[in-house]
Design a protein around this motif. Structure first.
Motif, mmCIF file in Angstrom:
data_model
loop_
_atom_site.group_PDB
_atom_site.id
_atom_site.type_symbol
_atom_site.label_atom_id
_atom_site.label_comp_id
_atom_site.label_asym_id
_atom_site.label_seq_id
_atom_site.Cartn_x
_atom_site.Cartn_y
_atom_site.Cartn_z
ATOM 1 N N LYS A 85 0.823 -1.208 0.000
ATOM 2 C CA LYS A 85 0.000 0.000 0.000
ATOM 3 C C LYS A 85 0.863 1.266 0.000
ATOM 4 O O LYS A 85 0.501 2.265 -0.624
ATOM 5 C CB LYS A 85 -0.937 -0.012 1.200
ATOM 6 C CG LYS A 85 -2.057 -1.033 1.076
ATOM 7 C CD LYS A 85 -2.982 -1.015 2.279
ATOM 8 C CE LYS A 85 -4.106 -2.036 2.115
ATOM 9 N NZ LYS A 85 -5.031 -2.032 3.274
ATOM 10 N N ILE A 86 1.996 1.204 0.681
ATOM 11 C CA ILE A 86 2.920 2.349 0.655
ATOM 12 C C ILE A 86 3.441 2.567 -0.767
ATOM 13 O O ILE A 86 3.485 3.701 -1.267
ATOM 14 C CB ILE A 86 4.080 2.129 1.636
ATOM 15 C CG1 ILE A 86 3.571 2.122 3.079
ATOM 16 C CG2 ILE A 86 5.149 3.199 1.455
ATOM 17 C CD1 ILE A 86 4.629 1.752 4.104
ATOM 18 N N ALA A 87 3.830 1.471 -1.419
ATOM 19 C CA ALA A 87 4.332 1.569 -2.795
ATOM 20 C C ALA A 87 3.256 2.097 -3.735
ATOM 21 O O ALA A 87 3.525 2.937 -4.607
ATOM 22 C CB ALA A 87 4.828 0.203 -3.263
ATOM 23 N N LEU A 88 2.022 1.625 -3.564
ATOM 24 C CA LEU A 88 0.928 2.096 -4.416
ATOM 25 C C LEU A 88 0.621 3.565 -4.157
ATOM 26 O O LEU A 88 0.281 4.303 -5.090
ATOM 27 C CB LEU A 88 -0.329 1.256 -4.179
ATOM 28 C CG LEU A 88 -0.345 -0.146 -4.789
ATOM 29 C CD1 LEU A 88 -1.694 -0.801 -4.530
ATOM 30 C CD2 LEU A 88 -0.061 -0.110 -6.286
ATOM 31 N N ALA A 89 0.730 3.996 -2.909
ATOM 32 C CA ALA A 89 0.494 5.413 -2.602
ATOM 33 C C ALA A 89 1.525 6.294 -3.297
ATOM 34 O O ALA A 89 1.184 7.332 -3.879
ATOM 35 C CB ALA A 89 0.534 5.628 -1.089
ATOM 36 N N SER A 92 0.775 6.235 -7.030
ATOM 37 C CA SER A 92 -0.414 7.033 -7.346
ATOM 38 C C SER A 92 -0.075 8.520 -7.376
ATOM 39 O O SER A 92 -0.533 9.252 -8.261
ATOM 40 C CB SER A 92 -1.513 6.778 -6.312
ATOM 41 O OG SER A 92 -1.894 5.428 -6.313
ATOM 42 N N ALA A 93 0.713 8.964 -6.399
ATOM 43 C CA ALA A 93 1.120 10.373 -6.367
ATOM 44 C C ALA A 93 1.903 10.727 -7.626
ATOM 45 O O ALA A 93 1.703 11.795 -8.223
ATOM 46 C CB ALA A 93 1.949 10.651 -5.113
ATOM 47 N N TRP A 94 2.780 9.811 -8.039
ATOM 48 C CA TRP A 94 3.561 10.065 -9.255
ATOM 49 C C TRP A 94 2.660 10.100 -10.493
ATOM 50 O O TRP A 94 2.819 10.975 -11.361
ATOM 51 C CB TRP A 94 4.632 8.990 -9.423
ATOM 52 C CG TRP A 94 5.166 8.925 -10.818
ATOM 53 C CD1 TRP A 94 5.047 7.913 -11.701
ATOM 54 C CD2 TRP A 94 5.891 9.953 -11.503
ATOM 55 N NE1 TRP A 94 5.641 8.231 -12.897
ATOM 56 C CE2 TRP A 94 6.168 9.476 -12.797
ATOM 57 C CE3 TRP A 94 6.319 11.220 -11.146
ATOM 58 C CZ2 TRP A 94 6.858 10.224 -13.734
ATOM 59 C CZ3 TRP A 94 7.016 11.968 -12.092
ATOM 60 C CH2 TRP A 94 7.282 11.473 -13.361
ATOM 61 N N LEU A 95 1.715 9.190 -10.588
ATOM 62 C CA LEU A 95 0.815 9.155 -11.740
ATOM 63 C C LEU A 95 0.007 10.438 -11.854
ATOM 64 O O LEU A 95 -0.172 10.984 -12.952
ATOM 65 C CB LEU A 95 -0.126 7.956 -11.634
ATOM 66 C CG LEU A 95 0.505 6.566 -11.790
ATOM 67 C CD1 LEU A 95 -0.519 5.486 -11.484
ATOM 68 C CD2 LEU A 95 1.086 6.375 -13.181
ATOM 69 N N ALA A 291 -5.505 4.691 -13.622
ATOM 70 C CA ALA A 291 -4.577 3.855 -12.859
ATOM 71 C C ALA A 291 -4.377 4.389 -11.443
ATOM 72 O O ALA A 291 -4.293 3.606 -10.491
ATOM 73 C CB ALA A 291 -3.239 3.775 -13.585
ATOM 74 N N ALA A 292 -4.307 5.721 -11.294
ATOM 75 C CA ALA A 292 -4.115 6.309 -9.974
ATOM 76 C C ALA A 292 -5.313 6.041 -9.072
ATOM 77 O O ALA A 292 -5.165 5.618 -7.921
ATOM 78 C CB ALA A 292 -3.861 7.810 -10.098
ATOM 79 N N GLN A 293 -6.519 6.271 -9.604
ATOM 80 C CA GLN A 293 -7.704 6.034 -8.765
ATOM 81 C C GLN A 293 -7.872 4.547 -8.451
ATOM 82 O O GLN A 293 -8.319 4.176 -7.367
ATOM 83 C CB GLN A 293 -8.961 6.605 -9.438
ATOM 84 C CG GLN A 293 -9.353 5.983 -10.769
ATOM 85 C CD GLN A 293 -10.181 4.715 -10.641
ATOM 86 O OE1 GLN A 293 -10.876 4.538 -9.647
ATOM 87 N NE2 GLN A 293 -10.105 3.849 -11.638
ATOM 88 N N HIS A 294 -7.488 3.694 -9.390
ATOM 89 C CA HIS A 294 -7.572 2.249 -9.148
ATOM 90 C C HIS A 294 -6.624 1.854 -8.021
ATOM 91 O O HIS A 294 -6.970 1.042 -7.152
ATOM 92 C CB HIS A 294 -7.236 1.499 -10.428
ATOM 93 C CG HIS A 294 -7.394 0.018 -10.324
ATOM 94 N ND1 HIS A 294 -8.618 -0.601 -10.176
ATOM 95 C CD2 HIS A 294 -6.477 -0.984 -10.330
ATOM 96 C CE1 HIS A 294 -8.454 -1.911 -10.113
ATOM 97 N NE2 HIS A 294 -7.161 -2.169 -10.200
ATOM 98 N N SER A 295 -5.419 2.436 -8.027
ATOM 99 C CA SER A 295 -4.438 2.152 -6.975
ATOM 100 C C SER A 295 -4.949 2.626 -5.618
ATOM 101 O O SER A 295 -4.821 1.923 -4.604
ATOM 102 C CB SER A 295 -3.106 2.839 -7.301
ATOM 103 O OG SER A 295 -2.578 2.371 -8.517
#
Length: 375
Positions: A85-89, A92-95, A291-295
């Protein structure tokens, strides 16, 4: 049975090709020529060895996915609930930041080429809202749209290449000496960044595609086509403008279009071409928003595919889509207040970050997942 949202390998690669046009025309060959000089037109194919290595890794990594898993679910499963979840956060911020950058750079292109007395916010907000509407649907709509616009974009690009050939001065391209070898491979990092970033982008929706969509052979042929496209851009632009002028131009491709004359009668078609090139920006922003909202929804537990569950009610967490769209638009409004600042983002921050995600972040995720025996 296949899901109604599935698409095949060719359709996914078509989407990757159309999206590639956005960074290719913005960054290449202007940046490559600053690194490789007159021999920059060799940088595209010089990128192939490193790209083949990367695409082999991607094919192995994505080959670990289960049915319905995108890259986001693969990261979550490999790293585990907390670290995943940390990696996805972070991703997501980068996307969202990248989506905002594309909105801002697209606005800048419209202002420079068509609307010189305008301000960026109206263009950024309008495109952001359109991308947000697209992100409300499943990725299949983006793939279909890419198939619709591909013939038009490719025909226009082919015509530009054909009519530009008559104006090329090969003295601007040759000779190439042994001293150019190191600069060429340095310039090849620009091509590597562009193509690797689009391979990463396709992984974000690979769960909706068939199992053959990320075979190494298919990706290699696709990357070879991308390198050919970048090489043609370099040959035409460098051959016509030369090294010094091309290095000073902020948008060399659209400057080329502005000076073209078709059939000795039709000229000043840059407005039409610029408007057509909104489509790659639109697809790239829409995909990154989705992709960001999915993450984020995975982080919040709205769609926990990594636990082997499948939720059919995708209305849960749809507020995240609106939040993501708002964040991307705000990034566009506050990013790159002037052309100098925007150029710094375009030349340094975005490419370096793309390389970091492709060659550092994803291999680390894969290594940790393998170590935990989750792949």
């Amino acid at each position: 049975m296949k899901s109604k949202t599935q698409f095949n390998k060719r359709q996914l690669l078509t989407l990757g090709t159309i999206m590639m046009l956005a960074p290719a025309l913005r960054l290449f060959p202007g940046q490559a020529i600053r690194l490789a000089g007159r021999a920059n037109w060799l940088s595209g194919f010089a990128a192939m060895p490193l790209l083949l290595f990367y695409l082999y890794f991607i094919s192995r990594f994505i080959g670990c996915r289960r049915d319905g898993e995108n890259l986001q679910e693969l990261i979550l499963r490999g790293l585990g609930p907390t670290l995943g979840k940390i990696a996805l956060a972070l991703m997501s911020a980068w996307l969202l930041l990248y989506a905002g950058f594309v909105l801002r750079s697209g606005s800048d292109r419209l202002i420079v080429t068509i609307y010189p007395n305008s301000a960026p916010p109206p263009f950024s907000v309008t495109m952001g809202l359109l991308a947000l509407i697209a992100a409300l649907r499943d990725p299949r709509s983006l793939v279909r749209f890419a198939r619709m616009v591909r013939p038009v974009l490719m025909i226009v690009l082919l015509l530009i290449f054909i009519f530009s050939l008559f104006s090329i001065d090969f003295g601007n391209l040759l000779p190439v000496t042994v001293d150019d070898v190191l600069p060429v491979f340095t310039g090849s990092l620009v091509a590597t960044d562009i193509i690797a970033a689009m391979a990463f982008a396709m992984c974000l929706i690979v769960g909706e595609a068939d199992r053959s969509s990320h075979k190494f052979s298919s990706l290699s042929v696709w990357a070879l086509g991308g390198c050919l496209l970048l090489t043609l851009l370099s040959v035409v632009i460098t051959g016509i403008f030369g090294v010094e002028l091309t290095a000073r131009l902020s948008l060399p491709f659209f400057t080329l279009v502005r000076n073209l004359v078709f059939f000795n009668t039709v000229e000043r078609v840059e407005a039409l071409v610029v408007m057509l090139w909104i489509f790659p920006d639109f697809l790239l922003v829409s995909l990154y928003l989705w992709a960001a909202q999915h993450s984020i929804r995975l982080i919040l537990g709205y769609d926990p595919v990594y636990r082997g569950e499948r939720i059919t009610d995708f209305s849960k967490g749809r507020w995240v889509i609106w939040l993501s769209g708002t964040a991307a638009i705000l990034c566009a409004l506050f990013l790159g207040s002037d052309s100098r600042s925007l150029n710094f983002w375009s030349v340094y921050i975005i490419p370096i970050s793309n390389i970091g995600i492709s060659f550092v972040f994803l291999p680390l995720v894969y290594a940790v997942g393998k170590a935990k025996k989750n792949y």
